[in-house]
Design a protein around this motif. Structure first.
Motif, mmCIF file in Angstrom:
data_model
loop_
_atom_site.group_PDB
_atom_site.id
_atom_site.type_symbol
_atom_site.label_atom_id
_atom_site.label_comp_id
_atom_site.label_asym_id
_atom_site.label_seq_id
_atom_site.Cartn_x
_atom_site.Cartn_y
_atom_site.Cartn_z
ATOM 1 N N LYS A 119 13.975 54.394 -36.453
ATOM 2 C CA LYS A 119 13.310 55.426 -35.549
ATOM 3 C C LYS A 119 13.270 54.706 -34.141
ATOM 4 O O LYS A 119 13.499 55.476 -33.073
ATOM 5 N N LEU B 211 16.473 54.638 -32.584
ATOM 6 C CA LEU B 211 17.039 56.133 -32.310
ATOM 7 C C LEU B 211 16.056 56.629 -30.885
ATOM 8 O O LEU B 211 16.665 56.969 -29.896
ATOM 9 N N PHE B 212 14.932 56.186 -30.953
ATOM 10 C CA PHE B 212 14.225 56.804 -29.856
ATOM 11 C C PHE B 212 14.545 55.865 -28.458
ATOM 12 O O PHE B 212 14.556 56.412 -27.373
ATOM 13 N N GLU B 213 14.921 54.612 -28.448
ATOM 14 C CA GLU B 213 15.381 54.026 -27.428
ATOM 15 C C GLU B 213 16.707 54.427 -26.951
ATOM 16 O O GLU B 213 16.848 54.726 -25.687
ATOM 17 N N ARG B 214 17.487 54.865 -27.689
ATOM 18 C CA ARG B 214 18.823 55.235 -27.358
ATOM 19 C C ARG B 214 18.749 56.695 -26.766
ATOM 20 O O ARG B 214 19.207 56.977 -25.635
ATOM 21 N N ILE B 215 17.864 57.549 -27.172
ATOM 22 C CA ILE B 215 17.283 58.883 -26.666
ATOM 23 C C ILE B 215 16.836 58.627 -25.271
ATOM 24 O O ILE B 215 17.324 59.253 -24.361
ATOM 25 N N GLY B 216 15.863 57.662 -25.179
ATOM 26 C CA GLY B 216 15.280 57.331 -23.961
ATOM 27 C C GLY B 216 16.337 57.030 -22.915
ATOM 28 O O GLY B 216 16.309 57.374 -21.824
ATOM 29 N N ASP B 217 17.164 56.139 -23.212
ATOM 30 C CA ASP B 217 18.135 55.639 -22.284
ATOM 31 C C ASP B 217 19.015 56.815 -21.914
ATOM 32 O O ASP B 217 19.429 56.728 -20.630
ATOM 33 N N LYS B 218 19.480 57.545 -22.903
ATOM 34 C CA LYS B 218 20.428 58.643 -22.400
ATOM 35 C C LYS B 218 19.652 59.600 -21.555
ATOM 36 O O LYS B 218 20.109 60.363 -20.541
ATOM 37 N N MET B 219 18.609 59.915 -21.701
ATOM 38 C CA MET B 219 17.590 60.810 -20.835
ATOM 39 C C MET B 219 17.573 60.348 -19.698
ATOM 40 O O MET B 219 17.592 60.961 -18.554
ATOM 41 N N GLU C 34 19.588 58.197 -18.049
ATOM 42 C CA GLU C 34 20.948 58.389 -17.643
ATOM 43 C C GLU C 34 21.288 59.825 -17.078
ATOM 44 O O GLU C 34 21.689 59.772 -15.900
#
Length: 69
Positions: free
Chosen positions: A47, A50-58, A60
């Motif tokens: 989790k 996943l949240f770190e990746r989502i945060g990075d994408k957001m 960006e």
């Protein structure tokens, strides 16, 4: 410096013992079946990643659409 017969004999004996150890057949391994590597990740770690990746994408995406000054 002189080297005695005893020292030469000891070196040769050590060398021969070392070569005998190398010459022994190794344990039989089954090369036909590859070993599997397994990685176990906890749900919390999944989790978090996943949240770190989502945060990075957001972040960006926000930078991409941010108006230039």
């Amino acid at each position: 410096m002189t080297i005695s017969d005893y020292q030469i004999t000891a070196v040769i004996r050590l060398y021969m013992n070392h070569m005998k150890m190398k010459a022994k057949p190794k344990e039989k391994t089954n090369l036909d079946s590859p070993r599997e590597d397994r990685v176990i990740i906890s749900e919390e770690a999944m989790k978090k990643a996943l949240f770190e990746r989502i945060g990075d994408k957001m972040a960006e995406m926000a930078k991409k659409y941010e108006p230039e000054k």
